[in-house]
Design a protein around this motif. Structure first.
Motif, PDB file in Angstrom:
ATOM      1  N   GLN A 139       0.840  -1.196   0.000  1.00  0.00           N
ATOM      2  CA  GLN A 139       0.000   0.000   0.000  1.00  0.00           C
ATOM      3  C   GLN A 139       0.873   1.243   0.000  1.00  0.00           C
ATOM      4  OE1 GLN A 139      -2.639  -0.439   3.393  1.00  0.00           O
ATOM      5  NE2 GLN A 139      -4.153  -1.498   2.148  1.00  0.00           N
ATOM      6  N   ALA A 140       0.297   2.327  -0.441  1.00  0.00           N
ATOM      7  CA  ALA A 140       1.019   3.598  -0.452  1.00  0.00           C
ATOM      8  C   ALA A 140       1.529   3.915   0.944  1.00  0.00           C
ATOM      9  CB  ALA A 140       0.108   4.708  -0.953  1.00  0.00           C
TER      10      ALA A 140
ATOM     11  N   GLU B 137       4.051   2.404   2.364  1.00  0.00           N
ATOM     12  CA  GLU B 137       4.824   1.270   2.867  1.00  0.00           C
ATOM     13  C   GLU B 137       6.171   1.194   2.158  1.00  0.00           C
ATOM     14  OE1 GLU B 137       1.243  -1.650   4.387  1.00  0.00           O
ATOM     15  OE2 GLU B 137       2.259  -2.120   2.512  1.00  0.00           O
TER      16      GLU B 137
ATOM     17  N   PRO C 248       1.764   5.214  -5.524  1.00  0.00           N
ATOM     18  CA  PRO C 248       1.206   4.452  -6.648  1.00  0.00           C
ATOM     19  C   PRO C 248       2.001   4.638  -7.942  1.00  0.00           C
ATOM     20  CG  PRO C 248      -0.561   5.434  -5.385  1.00  0.00           C
ATOM     21  CD  PRO C 248       0.724   5.973  -4.814  1.00  0.00           C
TER      22      PRO C 248
ATOM     23  N   THR D  96       4.698   2.147  -9.107  1.00  0.00           N
ATOM     24  CA  THR D  96       4.329   0.854  -9.676  1.00  0.00           C
ATOM     25  C   THR D  96       5.041   0.632 -11.006  1.00  0.00           C
ATOM     26  OG1 THR D  96       2.169   0.812  -8.593  1.00  0.00           O
ATOM     27  CG2 THR D  96       2.415  -0.500 -10.603  1.00  0.00           C
TER      28      THR D  96
ATOM     29  N   VAL E 195       2.049  -0.697  -6.141  1.00  0.00           N
ATOM     30  CA  VAL E 195       1.700   0.117  -4.988  1.00  0.00           C
ATOM     31  C   VAL E 195       0.251   0.556  -5.140  1.00  0.00           C
ATOM     32  CG1 VAL E 195       2.303   2.104  -3.568  1.00  0.00           C
ATOM     33  CG2 VAL E 195       4.082   0.922  -4.877  1.00  0.00           C
ATOM     34  N   SER E 196      -0.573   0.144  -4.206  1.00  0.00           N
ATOM     35  CA  SER E 196      -1.989   0.503  -4.257  1.00  0.00           C
ATOM     36  C   SER E 196      -2.245   1.758  -3.426  1.00  0.00           C
ATOM     37  CB  SER E 196      -2.848  -0.649  -3.742  1.00  0.00           C
ATOM     38  OG  SER E 196      -2.550  -0.909  -2.384  1.00  0.00           O
ATOM     39  N   SER E 197      -3.232   2.516  -3.840  1.00  0.00           N
ATOM     40  CA  SER E 197      -3.536   3.774  -3.137  1.00  0.00           C
ATOM     41  C   SER E 197      -4.520   3.549  -1.994  1.00  0.00           C
ATOM     42  CB  SER E 197      -4.116   4.781  -4.128  1.00  0.00           C
ATOM     43  OG  SER E 197      -5.266   4.248  -4.740  1.00  0.00           O
TER      44      SER E 197
END
Length: 125
Positions: A12-13, A15, A87, A90, A123-125
């Motif tokens: 996740q964003a 991290e 994000p 990515t 990377v997810s937001s």
């Protein structure tokens, strides 16, 4: 020269992740090493580079202050510590070897002779 990159994953964003790239015996300590990345639909871009001894390093503006390249020549390994991931980080991340004996133009793809297979970072937001 063979390179094996690993350490990618889905986070996740905000991290962090640590990428590793292990090279064939003794090559790592002789050459400059670099990390590049390629996001979906975009060209591959420079991320960071480190000199043979580790005494010099250079990071792209987009990652400076968040990413840190380092190396352990005893283990023939170069690392990319990625903190505060966004994000837009990515991409598939590639490590590469520059067999020249000078520290210049290390942000250019053309100076790198050997490339790893890439490790994917999402990377997810």
């Amino acid at each position: 020269v063979q390179l094996q990159a690993c350490g990618g994953g889905l986070v996740q964003a905000g991290e962090c992740l640590r990428l590793s790239c292990t090279t064939s015996a003794r090559t790592d300590s002789r050459y400059n090493m670099g990390w590049f990345r390629q996001a979906p639909g975009k060209e591959r871009e420079f991320v960071a580079a480190i000199s043979r001894t580790g005494g010099s390093s250079y990071h792209a503006d987009s990652v400076a202050g968040r990413f840190t390249i380092s190396r352990d020549n005893a283990k023939n390994t170069v690392f990319l510590q990625m903190n505060s991931l966004k994000p837009e980080d990515t991409a598939v991340y590639y490590c590469a070897v520059d067999t020249r004996t000078i520290w210049s133009d290390v942000d250019l793809e053309d100076v790198y002779n050997y490339w790893g297979q890439g490790t994917e970072v999402t990377v997810s937001s």
